[in-house]
Design an enzyme around this catalytic site. Structure first.
Site, PDB file in Angstrom:
ATOM      1  N   LYS A  64       0.865  -1.149  -0.015  1.00 34.85           N
ATOM      2  CA  LYS A  64       0.056   0.045  -0.011  1.00 34.85           C
ATOM      3  C   LYS A  64       1.021   1.190   0.045  1.00 34.85           C
ATOM      4  O   LYS A  64       1.650   1.493   0.837  1.00 34.85           O
ATOM      5  CB  LYS A  64      -1.038   0.141   1.041  1.00 34.85           C
ATOM      6  CG  LYS A  64      -2.037   1.297   1.038  1.00 34.85           C
ATOM      7  CD  LYS A  64      -2.760   1.585   2.505  1.00 34.85           C
ATOM      8  CE  LYS A  64      -1.782   2.610   3.348  1.00 34.85           C
ATOM      9  NZ  LYS A  64      -1.761   3.685   2.699  1.00 34.85           N
ATOM     10  N   GLU A  83       9.709   0.376  10.943  1.00 34.76           N
ATOM     11  CA  GLU A  83      10.926   1.422  10.465  1.00 34.76           C
ATOM     12  C   GLU A  83      10.242   2.606  10.924  1.00 34.76           C
ATOM     13  O   GLU A  83       9.533   3.091  10.207  1.00 34.76           O
ATOM     14  CB  GLU A  83      11.615   1.401   9.124  1.00 34.76           C
ATOM     15  CG  GLU A  83      13.002   2.217   9.347  1.00 34.76           C
ATOM     16  CD  GLU A  83      12.881   3.475   8.742  1.00 34.76           C
ATOM     17  OE1 GLU A  83      12.702   4.687   9.938  1.00 34.76           O
ATOM     18  OE2 GLU A  83      12.527   3.932   7.621  1.00 34.76           O
ATOM     19  N   CYS A 102      12.993  10.357   8.393  1.00 26.78           N
ATOM     20  CA  CYS A 102      12.977   9.711   9.567  1.00 26.78           C
ATOM     21  C   CYS A 102      14.559   9.862  10.181  1.00 26.78           C
ATOM     22  O   CYS A 102      14.786   9.773  11.630  1.00 26.78           O
ATOM     23  CB  CYS A 102      12.675   8.348   9.666  1.00 26.78           C
ATOM     24  SG  CYS A 102      13.490   7.296   8.565  1.00 26.78           S
ATOM     25  N   GLU A 141       9.609  14.612  17.171  1.00 22.73           N
ATOM     26  CA  GLU A 141       9.901  14.542  15.803  1.00 22.73           C
ATOM     27  C   GLU A 141       9.114  15.697  15.172  1.00 22.73           C
ATOM     28  O   GLU A 141       8.042  15.596  15.105  1.00 22.73           O
ATOM     29  CB  GLU A 141       9.726  13.181  15.251  1.00 22.73           C
ATOM     30  CG  GLU A 141      10.180  13.133  13.836  1.00 22.73           C
ATOM     31  CD  GLU A 141      10.124  11.486  13.277  1.00 22.73           C
ATOM     32  OE1 GLU A 141      10.900  11.202  12.448  1.00 22.73           O
ATOM     33  OE2 GLU A 141       9.091  10.952  13.529  1.00 22.73           O
TER      34      GLU A 141
END
Length: 512
Positions: free
Chosen positions: A205, A281, A315, A412
């Site tokens: 996806k 991840e 990331c 983040e």
């Protein structure tokens, strides 16, 4: 993430070859907007579509068929059938699987300009970065795992003399993959290449913001000669299509790249369904430690690439930069000077090195965190605002005087914000670097090999770069400690994530 490290691999924020540059192609029409199942293009079961937009202009590119649970069920059924014993895929020898992966890499080479243009249209990243980094990394990943296909094997084990024991590495089965919007094509290849090399089938996806290159690759998978059902592509939304993959009883493994919050939901769904294998991840709040004995200009350049590459939407973003006290002021001065040279503009123009954020939701989240930094007492050195006249463009932003308790130091940001801290001792720097719920990557800048080795050993992250940043290679494992995820992608280590080990023990009828 950028896949880089050498000029050959295409280095993030630099090492793009000299002019003449490749030019984007004019995309007259998006040809592939449907769901890809069994090597056929299908409309959604619900009849719904969703739009995808160019974040640089705000203009709708096209509408895409919206897969939901019913479509995921069809895709999983096709993948399961393609992986059954006796199927063309299971009968295919390992070398032939490798040849198919090489053929797919050849087709990416052929379509490199078009795919790079589409990636830039859909994500807003600068075209030259799409061409030299994302496409280059995708092709190299395919070729790396193509080479592994006929080299995956078990071992003969020494047991009692009356037994023979050996191991076999077998495919897990149907592998679900859910990929992010920041590196759509590269993450597509990080997922399918090791999975196919090991003989699995895949239901993948793409992110709803950036489905176009994944769907185009569907046409190349068919052209390369992969049997029907081996790779199935279901564009849709996380709460419907993504959740259906994570909870499906016939999906044997799921791999996800994205936020820690969604990763937790996927792991929960996997546990509550069939205890499927999970590779995650996830997020990062990545520390860089710059010692006084480092090459200062190199440290400035590398940490800034780490902070601002792909508009900070990585990331691996270098979002916490700890600088030794004696060089702190000079480091900040040079960083601000360097940030002011970043070229913001149309991502399709070759001089542009900084494009828009992906959408309004991310844009607003980043601005809110920037405002929190101002309110909590960090010093805004440059940037900090939207670019006037450009809807989703943010100025590269640098804060100095950042304290560990501030939101910008803990959360983040996923945007072009560099936070610079100061430290006095090596032990202090290590403790503060490790005082995060994340543990994805870190970097150390020093001329001392002893210090580089001792500090890298002490850092609680899956990757440590020394005197470089974003140095990712297909051969090198990538993944995080703590809440940055589970498992490893890339390198030989990723093969273990996509294979089952079977021990076969045979009792000998006679002893010698």
């Amino acid at each position: 993430m950028a896949q880089n490290g050498t000029a050959e691999n295409g280095e993030a924020g630099g090492m793009i070859p000299a002019p003449p540059f490749p030019q984007p192609v004019k995309v007259q029409e998006i040809r592939h907007t449907k769901i890809f199942i069994n090597n056929e293009w299908q409309t959604s079961s619900s009849g719904r579509t969703f739009p995808t937009f160019n974040p640089a202009t705000g203009v709708k590119i096209c509408d895409v068929e919206e897969a939901d649970k019913a479509d995921v069920n069809k895709a999983v059924e096709a993948a399961k059938a393609a992986g059954q014993r006796g199927s063309p895929w299971r009968r295919m020898d390992a070398s032939s699987r490798g040849r198919l992966l090489h053929k797919l890499a050849d087709l990416l080479e052929r379509e490199r300009l078009l795919l790079a243009t589409m990636e830039t249209m859909d994500t807003g990243k600068p075209f030259l970065q799409s061409f030299f980094i994302d496409l280059d990394g995708s092709i190299k990943t395919l070729r790396y795992y193509a080479g592994w296909a006929d080299k995956i094997h078990g071992k003969s084990l020494p047991v009692d003399e009356s037994f023979v024991c050996f191991t076999k590495h077998e495919p897990i089965g149907v592998c679900g993959a859910i990929i992010p919007w920041n590196f759509p094509l590269l993450m597509f290849m990080w997922k399918i290449a090791p999975a196919l090399s090991c003989g699995n089938t895949v239901v993948i996806k793409p992110a709803e913001q950036t489905p176009l290159t994944a769907l185009y690759v569907g046409s190349l998978i068919k052209e390369a000669g992969f049997p029907p059902g081996v790779v199935n592509i279901v564009p849709g939304f996380g709460p419907s299509a993504g959740a259906a993959i994570a909870a499906h009883m016939d999906v044997d493994k799921v791999a996800f790249t994205g936020s820690t919050e969604v990763g937790q939901l996927i792991k929960e769904a996997a546990a509550k369904s069939n205890l499927k294998r999970v590779t995650l991840e996830l997020g990062g709040k990545n520390p860089c430690i710059v010692f006084a004995d480092s090459d200062l200009q190199l440290a400035v350049e590398e940490t800034q690439k780490g902070a601002f590459y792909n508009q900070g939407q990585c990331c691996t973003a270098a979002s916490r930069v700890f600088v030794e006290e004696s060089i702190y002021e000079e480091f900040v001065r040079r960083s601000v000077e360097s940030a002011k040279n970043i070229v913001i503009g149309d991502p399709l123009e070759p001089q542009t090195s900084h494009g828009p954020q992906i959408d309004r939701q991310q844009f607003d989240k980043i601005l809110a965190l920037i405002e929190s930094g101002k309110k909590e007492g960090a010093r805004l050195e440059c940037g900090g605002f939207a670019v006037e006249g450009k809807s989703l463009f943010l100025q590269p932003t640098i804060f100095s005087g950042v304290k560990d308790h501030m939101r910008i130091a803990k959360e983040e940001i996923f945007g072009p914000v560099q936070c610079i801290f100061t430290f006095k001792s090596q032990q202090e720097a290590i403790e503060r670097a490790n005082s995060s719920e994340y543990g994805l990557v870190a970097a150390v800048f020093t001329r001392s090999m002893d210090r580089a080795l001792s500090v890298s050993a002490a850092l609680e992250t899956g990757t440590v770069w020394v005197n470089c940043y974003n140095a990712l290679h297909a051969q090198t494992p990538f993944g995080g400690y703590k809440m940055s995820g589970n498992g490893r992608e890339l390198g030989e280590y990723a093969l273990a994530e996509y294979s089952e080990v079977k021990a076969v023990t045979i009792k000998l009828s006679e002893t010698l």
